[in-house]
Each structure stands twice: as C-alpha cells, then as structure tokens.
Design a protein around this motif. Structure first.
Motif, PDB file in Angstrom:
ATOM      1  N   GLY A 122       0.854  -1.334  -0.050  1.00 26.77           N
ATOM      2  CA  GLY A 122       0.131  -0.050  -0.074  1.00 26.77           C
ATOM      3  C   GLY A 122       0.980   1.461   0.039  1.00 26.77           C
ATOM      4  O   GLY A 122       2.247   1.043   0.101  1.00 26.77           O
ATOM      5  N   ALA A 123       0.414   2.314  -0.249  1.00 28.90           N
ATOM      6  CA  ALA A 123       1.040   3.591  -0.039  1.00 28.90           C
ATOM      7  C   ALA A 123       0.767   4.359   1.099  1.00 28.90           C
ATOM      8  O   ALA A 123      -0.355   4.127   1.762  1.00 28.90           O
ATOM      9  N   GLY A 124       1.582   4.880   1.903  1.00 27.54           N
ATOM     10  CA  GLY A 124       1.380   5.674   3.021  1.00 27.54           C
ATOM     11  C   GLY A 124       1.980   4.995   4.155  1.00 27.54           C
ATOM     12  O   GLY A 124       2.566   3.743   4.044  1.00 27.54           O
ATOM     13  N   PHE A 125       1.683   5.217   5.424  1.00 27.25           N
ATOM     14  CA  PHE A 125       2.297   5.078   6.714  1.00 27.25           C
ATOM     15  C   PHE A 125       1.624   3.994   7.229  1.00 27.25           C
ATOM     16  O   PHE A 125       1.874   3.573   8.456  1.00 27.25           O
ATOM     17  N   THR A 126       0.502   3.554   6.817  1.00 28.40           N
ATOM     18  CA  THR A 126      -0.499   2.673   7.482  1.00 28.40           C
ATOM     19  C   THR A 126      -0.133   1.240   6.911  1.00 28.40           C
ATOM     20  O   THR A 126      -0.022   1.047   5.838  1.00 28.40           O
ATOM     21  N   PHE A 150      11.164   6.208   0.493  1.00 25.86           N
ATOM     22  CA  PHE A 150      12.350   6.160  -0.138  1.00 25.86           C
ATOM     23  C   PHE A 150      12.209   6.568  -1.553  1.00 25.86           C
ATOM     24  O   PHE A 150      11.186   6.980  -2.008  1.00 25.86           O
ATOM     25  N   ILE A 151      13.532   6.957  -2.120  1.00 22.90           N
ATOM     26  CA  ILE A 151      13.563   7.448  -3.407  1.00 22.90           C
ATOM     27  C   ILE A 151      13.932   6.387  -4.441  1.00 22.90           C
ATOM     28  O   ILE A 151      15.036   5.647  -3.992  1.00 22.90           O
ATOM     29  N   ASP A 152      13.157   6.250  -5.363  1.00 27.41           N
ATOM     30  CA  ASP A 152      13.298   5.073  -6.329  1.00 27.41           C
ATOM     31  C   ASP A 152      14.464   5.652  -7.496  1.00 27.41           C
ATOM     32  O   ASP A 152      14.778   6.744  -7.485  1.00 27.41           O
ATOM     33  N   PRO A 153      14.930   4.564  -8.484  1.00 24.23           N
ATOM     34  CA  PRO A 153      15.847   5.079  -9.530  1.00 24.23           C
ATOM     35  C   PRO A 153      15.154   6.209 -10.322  1.00 24.23           C
ATOM     36  O   PRO A 153      16.153   6.985 -11.006  1.00 24.23           O
ATOM     37  N   GLY A 154      14.089   6.362 -10.371  1.00 23.57           N
ATOM     38  CA  GLY A 154      13.347   7.708 -11.396  1.00 23.57           C
ATOM     39  C   GLY A 154      13.323   8.907 -10.505  1.00 23.57           C
ATOM     40  O   GLY A 154      12.905   9.532 -11.094  1.00 23.57           O
ATOM     41  N   ASN A 155      14.022   8.845  -9.291  1.00 23.05           N
ATOM     42  CA  ASN A 155      13.913  10.179  -8.296  1.00 23.05           C
ATOM     43  C   ASN A 155      12.466  10.414  -8.159  1.00 23.05           C
ATOM     44  O   ASN A 155      12.181  11.369  -7.691  1.00 23.05           O
ATOM     45  N   VAL A 159       6.085   6.526  -0.426  1.00 21.70           N
ATOM     46  CA  VAL A 159       5.740   6.185   0.854  1.00 21.70           C
ATOM     47  C   VAL A 159       5.146   4.768   0.761  1.00 21.70           C
ATOM     48  O   VAL A 159       3.922   4.796   0.330  1.00 21.70           O
ATOM     49  N   VAL A 160       5.643   3.762   1.188  1.00 19.29           N
ATOM     50  CA  VAL A 160       5.301   2.566   0.998  1.00 19.29           C
ATOM     51  C   VAL A 160       5.099   1.740   2.341  1.00 19.29           C
ATOM     52  O   VAL A 160       5.829   2.070   3.354  1.00 19.29           O
ATOM     53  N   ASN A 161       4.207   0.641   2.469  1.00 20.69           N
ATOM     54  CA  ASN A 161       4.122  -0.266   3.323  1.00 20.69           C
ATOM     55  C   ASN A 161       3.967  -1.693   2.592  1.00 20.69           C
ATOM     56  O   ASN A 161       3.106  -1.699   1.754  1.00 20.69           O
ATOM     57  N   PHE A 162       4.612  -2.758   2.897  1.00 22.03           N
ATOM     58  CA  PHE A 162       4.477  -3.744   2.140  1.00 22.03           C
ATOM     59  C   PHE A 162       4.843  -5.115   3.171  1.00 22.03           C
ATOM     60  O   PHE A 162       5.705  -5.178   4.072  1.00 22.03           O
ATOM     61  N   LYS A 163       4.198  -6.358   2.827  1.00 25.33           N
ATOM     62  CA  LYS A 163       4.657  -7.616   3.312  1.00 25.33           C
ATOM     63  C   LYS A 163       5.069  -8.583   2.165  1.00 25.33           C
ATOM     64  O   LYS A 163       4.222  -8.464   1.198  1.00 25.33           O
ATOM     65  N   SER A 164       6.091  -9.340   2.387  1.00 21.76           N
ATOM     66  CA  SER A 164       6.389 -10.220   1.044  1.00 21.76           C
ATOM     67  C   SER A 164       7.500 -11.005   1.686  1.00 21.76           C
ATOM     68  O   SER A 164       8.166 -10.713   2.710  1.00 21.76           O
ATOM     69  N   SER A 180      20.692   2.920  -6.368  1.00 22.68           N
ATOM     70  CA  SER A 180      19.877   3.995  -6.529  1.00 22.68           C
ATOM     71  C   SER A 180      18.497   3.955  -5.882  1.00 22.68           C
ATOM     72  O   SER A 180      17.704   4.787  -6.180  1.00 22.68           O
ATOM     73  N   LEU A 181      18.235   3.045  -5.041  1.00 19.93           N
ATOM     74  CA  LEU A 181      17.085   3.233  -4.035  1.00 19.93           C
ATOM     75  C   LEU A 181      17.667   3.343  -2.828  1.00 19.93           C
ATOM     76  O   LEU A 181      18.282   2.892  -1.844  1.00 19.93           O
ATOM     77  N   LYS A 182      17.207   4.692  -2.433  1.00 13.49           N
ATOM     78  CA  LYS A 182      17.716   5.320  -1.050  1.00 13.49           C
ATOM     79  C   LYS A 182      16.688   5.613  -0.295  1.00 13.49           C
ATOM     80  O   LYS A 182      15.390   6.228  -0.376  1.00 13.49           O
ATOM     81  N   GLU A 183      16.802   4.851   1.149  1.00 13.42           N
ATOM     82  CA  GLU A 183      15.829   5.193   1.990  1.00 13.42           C
ATOM     83  C   GLU A 183      15.848   6.534   2.726  1.00 13.42           C
ATOM     84  O   GLU A 183      16.737   7.067   3.052  1.00 13.42           O
ATOM     85  N   ILE A 184      14.712   7.222   3.029  1.00 12.98           N
ATOM     86  CA  ILE A 184      14.757   8.422   3.395  1.00 12.98           C
ATOM     87  C   ILE A 184      14.050   8.378   4.914  1.00 12.98           C
ATOM     88  O   ILE A 184      14.487   9.065   5.772  1.00 12.98           O
ATOM     89  N   GLU A 185      13.307   7.322   5.054  1.00  8.78           N
ATOM     90  CA  GLU A 185      12.591   7.326   6.509  1.00  8.78           C
ATOM     91  C   GLU A 185      12.129   5.774   6.682  1.00  8.78           C
ATOM     92  O   GLU A 185      11.697   5.301   5.918  1.00  8.78           O
ATOM     93  N   ASN A 186      12.530   5.241   7.874  1.00  9.01           N
ATOM     94  CA  ASN A 186      12.235   4.079   8.226  1.00  9.01           C
ATOM     95  C   ASN A 186      11.390   3.740   9.697  1.00  9.01           C
ATOM     96  O   ASN A 186      11.559   4.418  10.415  1.00  9.01           O
TER      97      ASN A 186
END
Length: 195
Positions: A122-126, A150-155, A159-164, A180-186
């Motif tokens: 999903g998108a967002g912090f939920t 995070f910032i993806d390679p396309g800049n 803001v994501v949440n996932f389980k995988s 090229s995948l840079k985390e901004i906030e965890n």
C-alpha cells in the motif's frame, strides 16, 4: 636504539602497504557500466562490484565499483511483491583494480522452493492488511514487513508499506548495499520466519 625504531617503523609501513589493495571506484544509477578511478582501500579489503535491478513499472539497472566495506561477497539481496522486484548482487575480487566487470545479474530463480509469507502492499504509513500469501523463491527467504519512505531510481519519492518474501541479507543489511534506491525514513522493517 633510534636506528632500530626507525627500521621497525619502515618495515611496518611497508607491510601495511603490501596488504592494502587498490580498487576501481565509481557509481552509476540507471546504467550498465561506470568508469572508475583507482583508489587505495583499507588494509585487507576486497574490491567489489554491486549490481542492482529495480523493477516497478520501469526496469532500472545500476552499478557500483568500490572497496568492500564488509558486505558478503556473492550475496544476493532480493525482495519481490506483485509487480515490484528489487535485486542486488555483490561480487568481490582480491587483486589490484580487479573490479572491472560491467553489469551482470544472475538469472532469477522462477521455481519457488521456499515457504509461505503474507503479501500485501500500500501507499502511506498505514500497515497493509491482506489474507493473500505467496511462496518464497528460496528456502532461506524470510517474511519482510516494511513501512517507510524511499527515493526510487526514477527520483520518485515513495511512501510504502509492504509484506513479502525477502532474502536474509536484505533483512540484515536493509537498504545499505543499494545503489539507486535510497531510504529516507524507516518506520518499521521486521523479518520473521515463514510458515
């Protein structure tokens, strides 16, 4: 006595220099190659080439040559979720400026031999919630649970949440080896054994 100390200092300096290694250093996002300059690496370091594959709508290849700061050589960092895939492969060598290879990623293992993990995004912090599951690719894969930005390679800022399913190396080193995948906030990155 003074001449003995000077001799020991010279021997020590020569020994340290002999153990040091020179490696090519460069990084290039969204490219299969980069041109590196030779740098002196710390004592007993290996040279490495990091290859990154990022697929989320578009496919991006990135490459980095450098001294290895301690990442496992030959290690594959991976995570898959529906139409998104991230894979990082690290190859090492021990001769001066030996990290010359251009982009190469081992083929993906399409036969899923692992156990079952919950899967959602999903998108967002939920936190995402779903009853869907997937079989992991490798028997050693773990179930990842991530919430962050995070910032993806396309800049693009995502803001994501996932389980995988994720590789054990991804759980241990998180975003550190990525190019090229840079985390901004965890907000959360947990890994648990699958069922």
């Amino acid at each position: 006595m003074k001449s003995i100390l000077i001799s020991l200092s010279i021997i020590s300096a020569v020994t340290w220099t002999a153990d040091a290694i020179n490696c090519l250093k460069c990084v290039k996002a969204n490219s299969d190659t980069c041109v590196g300059e030779s740098v002196n690496c710390p004592n007993m370091t290996q040279c490495m080439v990091v290859y990154e594959l990022y697929q989320f709508g578009n496919t991006y290849h990135s490459i980095k040559r450098d001294c290895n700061p301690g990442f496992p050589c030959g290690g594959l960092y991976s995570g898959t979720l529906n139409d998104a895939t991230v894979r990082v492969n690290i190859q090492c060598c021990t001769n001066d400026n030996c990290n010359t290879d251009d982009y190469k990623m081992p083929p993906g293992n399409i036969e899923r031999k692992g156990k079952i993990c919950p899967v959602c995004s999903g998108a967002g912090f939920t936190e995402c919630i779903s009853n869907d599951t997937e079989r992991c690719i490798h028997p050693s894969d773990l179930c990842g649970d991530y919430i962050g930005k995070f910032i993806d390679p396309g800049n693009n800022i995502r803001v994501v949440n996932f389980k995988s399913c994720v590789s054990p190396l991804t759980c241990k080193y998180k975003f550190n080896p990525f190019i090229s995948l840079k985390e901004i906030e965890n907000k959360r990155f947990n890994c648990t054994p699958p069922n």
